[in-house]
Design a protein around this motif. Structure first.
Motif, PDB file in Angstrom:
ATOM      1  N   GLN A 227       0.804  -1.053   0.236  1.00 45.93           N
ATOM      2  CA  GLN A 227      -0.096   0.078   0.055  1.00 45.93           C
ATOM      3  C   GLN A 227       0.891   1.176  -0.006  1.00 45.93           C
ATOM      4  O   GLN A 227       1.905   1.156   0.726  1.00 45.93           O
ATOM      5  CB  GLN A 227      -0.962   0.075   1.207  1.00 45.93           C
ATOM      6  CG  GLN A 227      -1.819  -1.001   1.403  1.00 45.93           C
ATOM      7  CD  GLN A 227      -2.906  -0.893   2.570  1.00 45.93           C
ATOM      8  OE1 GLN A 227      -2.365  -0.401   3.539  1.00 45.93           O
ATOM      9  NE2 GLN A 227      -4.110  -1.034   2.258  1.00 45.93           N
TER      10      GLN A 227
ATOM     11  N   ARG B 226       1.155   4.730   1.331  1.00 48.09           N
ATOM     12  CA  ARG B 226       0.710   5.341   2.812  1.00 48.09           C
ATOM     13  C   ARG B 226       0.993   6.819   2.572  1.00 48.09           C
ATOM     14  O   ARG B 226       2.095   7.027   2.284  1.00 48.09           O
ATOM     15  CB  ARG B 226       1.481   4.702   3.790  1.00 48.09           C
ATOM     16  CG  ARG B 226       0.989   3.176   4.081  1.00 48.09           C
ATOM     17  CD  ARG B 226      -0.532   2.865   4.500  1.00 48.09           C
ATOM     18  NE  ARG B 226      -0.643   3.429   5.805  1.00 48.09           N
ATOM     19  CZ  ARG B 226      -0.517   2.954   7.090  1.00 48.09           C
ATOM     20  NH1 ARG B 226       0.123   1.666   7.178  1.00 48.09           N
ATOM     21  NH2 ARG B 226      -0.911   3.424   8.094  1.00 48.09           N
TER      22      ARG B 226
ATOM     23  N   VAL C 231      -5.087   4.159   6.294  1.00 45.79           N
ATOM     24  CA  VAL C 231      -5.764   3.946   4.777  1.00 45.79           C
ATOM     25  C   VAL C 231      -7.047   4.282   5.023  1.00 45.79           C
ATOM     26  O   VAL C 231      -7.785   3.576   5.771  1.00 45.79           O
ATOM     27  CB  VAL C 231      -5.132   2.787   4.059  1.00 45.79           C
ATOM     28  CG1 VAL C 231      -5.952   2.693   2.823  1.00 45.79           C
ATOM     29  CG2 VAL C 231      -3.785   2.583   4.174  1.00 45.79           C
TER      30      VAL C 231
ATOM     31  N   ARG D   3     -10.470   4.037   2.748  1.00 41.16           N
ATOM     32  CA  ARG D   3     -11.099   3.639   1.383  1.00 41.16           C
ATOM     33  C   ARG D   3     -12.557   4.110   1.045  1.00 41.16           C
ATOM     34  O   ARG D   3     -13.134   4.156   2.365  1.00 41.16           O
ATOM     35  CB  ARG D   3     -10.996   2.230   1.021  1.00 41.16           C
ATOM     36  CG  ARG D   3      -9.731   1.569   1.041  1.00 41.16           C
ATOM     37  CD  ARG D   3      -9.725   0.153   1.160  1.00 41.16           C
ATOM     38  NE  ARG D   3      -8.377  -0.484   0.977  1.00 41.16           N
ATOM     39  CZ  ARG D   3      -7.393  -0.670   0.192  1.00 41.16           C
ATOM     40  NH1 ARG D   3      -7.697  -0.109  -1.253  1.00 41.16           N
ATOM     41  NH2 ARG D   3      -6.184  -1.155  -0.010  1.00 41.16           N
ATOM     42  N   HIS D   4     -12.813   4.560   0.044  1.00 40.95           N
ATOM     43  CA  HIS D   4     -14.105   5.046  -0.311  1.00 40.95           C
ATOM     44  C   HIS D   4     -14.355   4.785  -1.740  1.00 40.95           C
ATOM     45  O   HIS D   4     -13.752   5.400  -2.327  1.00 40.95           O
ATOM     46  CB  HIS D   4     -14.428   6.504   0.289  1.00 40.95           C
ATOM     47  CG  HIS D   4     -15.886   7.116   0.247  1.00 40.95           C
ATOM     48  ND1 HIS D   4     -16.869   6.531   0.705  1.00 40.95           N
ATOM     49  CD2 HIS D   4     -16.079   7.997  -0.828  1.00 40.95           C
ATOM     50  CE1 HIS D   4     -17.913   7.193   0.372  1.00 40.95           C
ATOM     51  NE2 HIS D   4     -17.567   8.228  -0.499  1.00 40.95           N
ATOM     52  N   GLN D   5     -15.524   4.100  -1.827  1.00 39.18           N
ATOM     53  CA  GLN D   5     -16.122   3.791  -3.162  1.00 39.18           C
ATOM     54  C   GLN D   5     -14.962   3.452  -4.206  1.00 39.18           C
ATOM     55  O   GLN D   5     -14.770   3.769  -5.265  1.00 39.18           O
ATOM     56  CB  GLN D   5     -16.701   5.065  -3.708  1.00 39.18           C
ATOM     57  CG  GLN D   5     -18.027   5.505  -3.216  1.00 39.18           C
ATOM     58  CD  GLN D   5     -18.654   6.611  -3.734  1.00 39.18           C
ATOM     59  OE1 GLN D   5     -18.111   7.576  -4.415  1.00 39.18           O
ATOM     60  NE2 GLN D   5     -19.930   7.126  -3.246  1.00 39.18           N
ATOM     61  N   GLY D   6     -14.229   2.358  -3.679  1.00 41.39           N
ATOM     62  CA  GLY D   6     -13.139   1.798  -4.357  1.00 41.39           C
ATOM     63  C   GLY D   6     -11.894   2.604  -4.577  1.00 41.39           C
ATOM     64  O   GLY D   6     -10.892   2.156  -5.285  1.00 41.39           O
ATOM     65  N   ARG D   7     -11.774   3.656  -3.912  1.00 38.75           N
ATOM     66  CA  ARG D   7     -10.508   4.569  -3.879  1.00 38.75           C
ATOM     67  C   ARG D   7      -9.810   4.662  -2.587  1.00 38.75           C
ATOM     68  O   ARG D   7     -10.637   4.676  -1.522  1.00 38.75           O
ATOM     69  CB  ARG D   7     -10.954   6.051  -4.417  1.00 38.75           C
ATOM     70  CG  ARG D   7     -11.523   5.968  -6.029  1.00 38.75           C
ATOM     71  CD  ARG D   7     -11.725   7.614  -6.331  1.00 38.75           C
ATOM     72  NE  ARG D   7     -10.909   8.529  -5.688  1.00 38.75           N
ATOM     73  CZ  ARG D   7     -11.162   9.701  -5.102  1.00 38.75           C
ATOM     74  NH1 ARG D   7     -12.654   9.891  -5.195  1.00 38.75           N
ATOM     75  NH2 ARG D   7     -10.315  10.616  -4.601  1.00 38.75           N
ATOM     76  N   VAL D   8      -8.593   4.921  -2.458  1.00 40.93           N
ATOM     77  CA  VAL D   8      -7.713   5.418  -1.275  1.00 40.93           C
ATOM     78  C   VAL D   8      -8.012   6.849  -1.273  1.00 40.93           C
ATOM     79  O   VAL D   8      -7.316   7.507  -2.285  1.00 40.93           O
ATOM     80  CB  VAL D   8      -6.535   4.826  -1.319  1.00 40.93           C
ATOM     81  CG1 VAL D   8      -5.790   5.244  -0.282  1.00 40.93           C
ATOM     82  CG2 VAL D   8      -6.599   3.360  -1.376  1.00 40.93           C
TER      83      VAL D   8
ATOM     84  N   ARG E 277      -9.173  12.258   2.616  1.00 42.75           N
ATOM     85  CA  ARG E 277      -9.444  11.396   3.748  1.00 42.75           C
ATOM     86  C   ARG E 277      -9.856  11.949   4.889  1.00 42.75           C
ATOM     87  O   ARG E 277     -10.707  11.738   5.643  1.00 42.75           O
ATOM     88  CB  ARG E 277      -7.907  11.150   3.839  1.00 42.75           C
ATOM     89  CG  ARG E 277      -7.853  10.084   4.966  1.00 42.75           C
ATOM     90  CD  ARG E 277      -6.366   9.815   5.556  1.00 42.75           C
ATOM     91  NE  ARG E 277      -5.625  10.904   5.727  1.00 42.75           N
ATOM     92  CZ  ARG E 277      -5.630  11.787   6.588  1.00 42.75           C
ATOM     93  NH1 ARG E 277      -6.364  11.751   7.488  1.00 42.75           N
ATOM     94  NH2 ARG E 277      -4.886  12.858   6.438  1.00 42.75           N
TER      95      ARG E 277
ATOM     96  N   HIS F 116     -13.878  12.519   4.944  1.00 38.82           N
ATOM     97  CA  HIS F 116     -14.468  11.315   5.061  1.00 38.82           C
ATOM     98  C   HIS F 116     -14.435  10.919   6.295  1.00 38.82           C
ATOM     99  O   HIS F 116     -15.316  10.334   6.953  1.00 38.82           O
ATOM    100  CB  HIS F 116     -13.731  10.159   3.922  1.00 38.82           C
ATOM    101  CG  HIS F 116     -14.565   8.990   4.111  1.00 38.82           C
ATOM    102  ND1 HIS F 116     -15.624   8.713   3.552  1.00 38.82           N
ATOM    103  CD2 HIS F 116     -14.185   7.749   4.738  1.00 38.82           C
ATOM    104  CE1 HIS F 116     -16.164   7.584   3.592  1.00 38.82           C
ATOM    105  NE2 HIS F 116     -15.334   7.018   4.358  1.00 38.82           N
TER     106      HIS F 116
END
Length: 153
Positions: free
Chosen positions: A103, A105, A119, A121-126, A132, A135
């Motif tokens: 990953q 970072r 890390v 993640r949201h809707q398939g994205r980092v 970040r 979210h």
């Protein structure tokens, strides 16, 4: 360097940056010198930290002198400019003989040292940077005003 290492017997030696060595010799000469230096330190169980300034963001493992094969662990630090902020990231390009994360970072430089961020993640994205943070707080981060960057959490 060999003489100093023999005299001082350090546990760690930092060479910063090896990319500047190309100005004192050909790439073949510098590669040979670094191979001897790395071997010299490995035999004496001295941890070596080499830094290299790279220009080609697409190939961070490449250096002007091509010595990545000599290294047991290769870390890549990047500055990513996104949404008006500079985001610092770290990833392990390789680490011979030990498990390691694949990953990328995000990290912060704090008064207590380097801090790796979790890390997100949201809707398939980092998510990184203010995305970040937004979210994590479940709300949008206001865009920076008058050319200033948004404060970091």
């Amino acid at each position: 360097m060999h003489r100093l290492i023999e005299e001082k017997k350090p546990r760690v030696v930092v060479v910063d940056p090896i990319s500047n060595l190309i100005s004192v010799g050909t790439s073949v000469e510098v590669r040979a010198m670094l191979a001897r230096l790395i071997d010299f330190m490995k035999v004496r169980q001295v941890t070596a930290l080499f830094t290299s300034l790279t220009i080609d963001e697409g190939h961070p493992e490449g250096t002007d002198i091509g010595i990545s094969s000599f290294m047991d662990t290769w870390l890549v630090l990047r500055n990513i400019d996104r949404n008006g902020e500079r985001i610092r990231t770290l990833d392990v390009l390789k680490s011979r003989g030990m498990p390691h994360s694949n990953q990328v970072r995000e990290f912060l430089l704090t008064s207590q040292g380097l801090k790796l961020l979790d890390v997100v993640r949201h809707q398939g994205r980092v998510l990184i940077g203010s995305e970040r943070a937004a979210h994590a707080t479940d709300g949008p981060v206001a865009p920076p005003r008058s050319g200033k960057r948004a404060p970091r959490p």
